[in-house]
Scaffold this active site. Structure first.
Site, PDB file in Angstrom:
ATOM      1  N   SER A 157      10.568  -2.339   3.161  1.00  0.00           N
ATOM      2  CA  SER A 157      10.074  -2.839   4.054  1.00  0.00           C
ATOM      3  C   SER A 157      10.099  -2.155   5.482  1.00  0.00           C
ATOM      4  O   SER A 157      11.240  -1.687   5.908  1.00  0.00           O
ATOM      5  CB  SER A 157      10.167  -4.117   4.087  1.00  0.00           C
ATOM      6  OG  SER A 157      10.137  -4.957   3.134  1.00  0.00           O
TER       7      SER A 157
HETATM    8  N1  SAH Z   1      13.239  -5.465   0.270  1.00  0.00           N
HETATM    9  C1  SAH Z   1      12.682  -4.561  -0.599  1.00  0.00           C
HETATM   10  C2  SAH Z   1      11.282  -4.572  -0.703  1.00  0.00           C
HETATM   11  C3  SAH Z   1      10.762  -3.728  -1.911  1.00  0.00           C
HETATM   12  S1  SAH Z   1       9.104  -4.024  -2.189  1.00  0.00           S
HETATM   13  C4  SAH Z   1      13.095  -3.122   0.114  1.00  0.00           C
HETATM   14  O1  SAH Z   1      13.052  -3.022   1.384  1.00  0.00           O
HETATM   15  O2  SAH Z   1      13.316  -2.060  -0.606  1.00  0.00           O
HETATM   16  C5  SAH Z   1       9.262  -5.509  -3.034  1.00  0.00           C
HETATM   17  C6  SAH Z   1      10.038  -5.431  -4.559  1.00  0.00           C
HETATM   18  O3  SAH Z   1       9.772  -6.600  -5.138  1.00  0.00           O
HETATM   19  C7  SAH Z   1       9.521  -4.277  -5.480  1.00  0.00           C
HETATM   20  O4  SAH Z   1      10.809  -3.481  -5.830  1.00  0.00           O
HETATM   21  C8  SAH Z   1       8.920  -4.932  -6.816  1.00  0.00           C
HETATM   22  O5  SAH Z   1       9.438  -4.274  -8.007  1.00  0.00           O
HETATM   23  C9  SAH Z   1       9.796  -6.267  -6.717  1.00  0.00           C
HETATM   24  N2  SAH Z   1       9.017  -7.487  -7.325  1.00  0.00           N
HETATM   25  C10 SAH Z   1       7.747  -7.702  -7.734  1.00  0.00           C
HETATM   26  N3  SAH Z   1       7.588  -8.620  -8.269  1.00  0.00           N
HETATM   27  C11 SAH Z   1       8.971  -9.015  -8.597  1.00  0.00           C
HETATM   28  C12 SAH Z   1       9.491 -10.053  -9.601  1.00  0.00           C
HETATM   29  N4  SAH Z   1       8.642 -11.149 -10.158  1.00  0.00           N
HETATM   30  N5  SAH Z   1      10.793 -10.382  -9.849  1.00  0.00           N
HETATM   31  C13 SAH Z   1      11.743  -9.498  -9.097  1.00  0.00           C
HETATM   32  N6  SAH Z   1      11.138  -8.482  -8.387  1.00  0.00           N
HETATM   33  C14 SAH Z   1       9.897  -8.354  -8.103  1.00  0.00           C
END
Ligand code: SAH
Length: 222
Positions: free
Chosen positions: A71
């Site tokens: 993010s």
């Molecule tokens: N805070 C993280 C954001 C990553 S993007 C960062 O800054 O790196 C969002 C993440 O949510 C992705 O890695 C995706 O795989 C995960 N995600 C999506 N659906 C999900 C679910 N049902 N359970 C767990 N993770 C999930």
């Protein structure tokens, strides 16, 4: 390069570069001093692949592989500011570990963090980097965030970094009375950032802003 230099960073990853990012976030409305301090102290470049590290302290989201992104610092700052409540910082559940950067920030302000990721290689990588950085109060879980973590519930706070199309009931159930949840919600293709409060009179929802997150998907991968 010495270990301290590696963690603090040099040149484009130095403290000075981070201070510039902090100043930019202040100008954009991130005012909580504790949150700004964490953004200054936590080495975002260590969560990003080497080729992109020179952009680690730009206020942008960056690819982390598997079609996911880390993010944008402004969003991390904003969500962290929204989740902060001075006296209720015992345990937090994060859905969507990704590279683990937001997790590290949460671990610096909450006593305990549970974080769930559905993509196995991302879970493995974040788990490894967070351990290597010495965090002892984070439990990384490989699984489907829609299920939350009944074993560790109830939580003071829940933070979601992927957008579902409905507010997951199971996660609302895992909030303590007066607990809060910060989440992007995708309603008919438009995403809004919500701050939800579990009050004794029911669930209170406040719309904060327009946002753009990756979708929250069911099940696990890989
Ligand atoms: N805070 C993280 C954001 C990553 S993007 C960062 O800054 O790196 C969002 C993440 O949510 C992705 O890695 C995706 O795989 C995960 N995600 C999506 N659906 C999900 C679910 N049902 N359970 C767990 N993770 C999930």
């Amino acid at each position: 390069m010495s270990n301290t230099q590696k963690i603090v960073g040099v040149g484009l990853t130095s403290l000075e570069t981070r201070q510039k990012l902090v100043n930019r976030l202040k100008n954009k409305g991130i005012t909580n001093k504790i949150v700004l301090e964490m953004i200054k102290n936590i080495p975002r470049h260590l969560f990003i692949e080497t080729a992109l590290r020179n952009r680690a302290y730009d206020d942008v989201s960056l690819p982390i592989g598997y079609s996911q992104t880390i993010s944008q610092p402004y969003i991390v700052g904003k969500m962290t500011q929204l989740i902060y409540e001075k006296d209720n910082m015992h345990n937090v559940l994060e859905i969507g570990t990704g590279c683990g950067y937001q997790t590290a920030i949460l671990a610096s302000i909450f006593k305990n963090v549970i974080t769930i990721e559905r993509i196995k290689p991302l879970y493995d990588r974040a788990n490894k980097s967070l351990k290597k950085m010495g965090f002892k109060n984070i439990k990384c879980v490989f699984g489907d965030g829609f299920k939350g973590s009944t074993k560790n519930a109830p939580f003071d706070a829940i933070l979601m970094t992927a957008a579902p199309t409905v507010i997951p009931d199971e996660l609302l159930r895992q909030l303590k009375p007066n607990g809060r949840m910060i989440m992007p919600l995708n309603e008919r293709g438009k995403q809004k950032l919500l701050r939800i409060k579990n009050t004794k009179n029911g669930i209170l929802k406040k719309i904060i802003d327009d946002v753009l997150f990756v979708p929250m998907l069911k099940g696990t991968k890989g």
